[in-house]
Design an enzyme around this catalytic site. Structure first.
Site, PDB file in Angstrom:
ATOM      1  N   LYS A  52       2.064 -24.480  10.924  1.00 37.82           N
ATOM      2  CA  LYS A  52       1.331 -25.555  11.622  1.00 37.82           C
ATOM      3  C   LYS A  52      -0.169 -25.421  11.344  1.00 37.82           C
ATOM      4  O   LYS A  52      -0.848 -26.416  11.077  1.00 37.82           O
ATOM      5  CB  LYS A  52       1.623 -25.499  13.131  1.00 37.82           C
ATOM      6  CG  LYS A  52       3.043 -25.932  13.457  1.00 37.82           C
ATOM      7  CD  LYS A  52       3.457 -25.680  14.893  1.00 37.82           C
ATOM      8  CE  LYS A  52       4.946 -26.000  15.085  1.00 37.82           C
ATOM      9  NZ  LYS A  52       5.444 -25.772  16.443  1.00 37.82           N
ATOM     10  N   GLN A  96       3.519 -22.802  21.775  1.00 38.12           N
ATOM     11  CA  GLN A  96       4.732 -22.531  21.005  1.00 38.12           C
ATOM     12  C   GLN A  96       5.832 -21.988  21.920  1.00 38.12           C
ATOM     13  O   GLN A  96       5.603 -21.083  22.724  1.00 38.12           O
ATOM     14  CB  GLN A  96       4.415 -21.523  19.875  1.00 38.12           C
ATOM     15  CG  GLN A  96       5.559 -21.260  18.916  1.00 38.12           C
ATOM     16  CD  GLN A  96       5.975 -22.483  18.079  1.00 38.12           C
ATOM     17  OE1 GLN A  96       5.192 -23.396  17.840  1.00 38.12           O
ATOM     18  NE2 GLN A  96       7.215 -22.506  17.659  1.00 38.12           N
ATOM     19  N   ASP A 119       3.173 -32.283  21.289  1.00 38.90           N
ATOM     20  CA  ASP A 119       4.599 -31.996  21.074  1.00 38.90           C
ATOM     21  C   ASP A 119       5.482 -33.123  21.624  1.00 38.90           C
ATOM     22  O   ASP A 119       6.662 -33.209  21.287  1.00 38.90           O
ATOM     23  CB  ASP A 119       4.992 -30.694  21.790  1.00 38.90           C
ATOM     24  CG  ASP A 119       5.015 -29.495  20.850  1.00 38.90           C
ATOM     25  OD1 ASP A 119       5.415 -29.662  19.683  1.00 38.90           O
ATOM     26  OD2 ASP A 119       4.640 -28.390  21.300  1.00 38.90           O
TER      27      ASP A 119
HETATM   28  N1  GUN Z   1       9.616 -23.983  19.149  1.00 40.20           N
HETATM   29  C1  GUN Z   1      10.524 -24.465  18.273  1.00 40.20           C
HETATM   30  N2  GUN Z   1      10.209 -25.741  17.939  1.00 40.20           N
HETATM   31  C2  GUN Z   1       9.076 -26.051  18.611  1.00 40.20           C
HETATM   32  C3  GUN Z   1       8.258 -27.214  18.669  1.00 40.20           C
HETATM   33  O1  GUN Z   1       8.514 -28.254  18.033  1.00 40.20           O
HETATM   34  N3  GUN Z   1       7.163 -27.129  19.467  1.00 40.20           N
HETATM   35  C4  GUN Z   1       6.872 -26.030  20.204  1.00 40.20           C
HETATM   36  N4  GUN Z   1       5.781 -26.053  20.967  1.00 40.20           N
HETATM   37  N5  GUN Z   1       7.610 -24.926  20.158  1.00 40.20           N
HETATM   38  C5  GUN Z   1       8.710 -24.947  19.377  1.00 40.20           C
END
Ligand code: GUN
Length: 279
Positions: A52, A96, A119
């Site tokens: 990311k 996350q 998100d």
């Molecule tokens: N953990 C696994 N996929 C995601 C996601 O798309 N966003 C976040 N914040 N955590 C995750």
């Protein structure tokens, strides 16, 4: 033999479009900043978070890292989220997941300002999605819609079956397919005679989190199959929720793992970061 839906290429196309938009915004003095919060050092989370941050750097979005120890208290994490909510510099907040067991994930998600919820997990974002109001879309399902559209696959009037009912993928996927005028069926672990349902699908979205569970017996000849799974096979190679080789012979189009849905999730997160300043 199926058409291979190339998520790597399509995500690059989207990131390049966003890069041009971000450059233009910079020309008008507008900078974008994503706050990335990680608790602990779960290896999979480290890989996702790094990818990311790399995507941010590519597009020209600033990323601010907050790496907290496993033992951080819920109060401390809530205090950080509150600070980021009020920061004029920060446009998007990503915490996350998963979080350690002593922290209530729902409480953290609800604490993020809906205006910075890149998100798309906040109940306000979810509500907006279901009633068709503009708002942040959950990244994986939004990425799947882009994969289909940019591969010339229309959803209008099609029989779409979503296998899996998670808040992150299955449920928002159904809402987005409805928005595209599909007929949507949701199936899950309690569904009886699953193959009878999945064989109806013109477009089958598989997000069950079980390694190579869906084989050709579940798929109609000529269907489009989207695989959201991510696992390691016995040879430690990445694989998905479907038996790819069998389905590749029977489907009209299919996503690979890796290089299918995965890169699209990050591209759509980047789109949400830009959306935070478009609004
Ligand atoms: N953990 C696994 N996929 C995601 C996601 O798309 N966003 C976040 N914040 N955590 C995750």
């Amino acid at each position: 033999m199926a058409q291979l839906i190339d998520g790597k290429r399509i995500s690059k196309e989207i990131k390049d479009e966003l890069k041009a938009e971000v450059d233009a915004l910079k020309g008008r003095g507008i900078q974008i900043c994503l706050a990335v919060v990680q608790v602990g050092q779960d290896p999979a989370s480290c890989v996702y978070v790094n990818n990311k941050k790399k995507a941010c750097a590519y597009i020209g979005i600033e990323s601010e890292s907050y790496e907290l120890p496993d033992e951080v208290s819920e109060e401390e994490l809530l205090a950080l989220v509150d600070r980021l909510n009020h920061s004029e510099h920060v446009n998007g907040i990503l915490v996350q997941l998963p979080l350690p067991a002593h922290i209530d994930e729902d409480k953290i998600i609800r604490a993020i300002s809906p205006d910075k919820d890149v998100d798309g997990f906040h109940p306000v974002s979810v509500g907006r999605l279901w009633i068709g109001e503009p708002g942040f879309l959950s990244c994986t399902p939004a990425g799947i819609i882009q994969l289909l559209k940019r591969s010339g696959i229309s959803m209008d009037g099609k029989e779409c079956v979503v296998v899996g009912r998670s808040n992150i993928v299955g449920k928002p996927m159904a809402a987005l397919l409805l928005r595209e005028h599909a007929t949507v069926t949701m199936a899950h672990s309690h569904t009886k005679n699953l193959w009878e349902i999945t064989k109806r699908a013109d477009i089958l979205i598989v997000a069950i989190g079980k390694r190579q569970f869906i084989d050709a017996g579940y798929v109609k000849e000529g269907a489009v199959v989207i695989d959201v799974g991510m696992h390691r096979d016995d040879n430690n190679k990445l694989c998905g929720d479907i038996v790819f080789d069998e389905i590749f012979e029977k489907a009209s189009a299919v996503t690979p793992v890796p290089g299918g849905v995965g890169p699209m999730t990050i591209a759509m997160l980047m789109n949400n970061c830009v959306e935070a300043v478009r609004k």
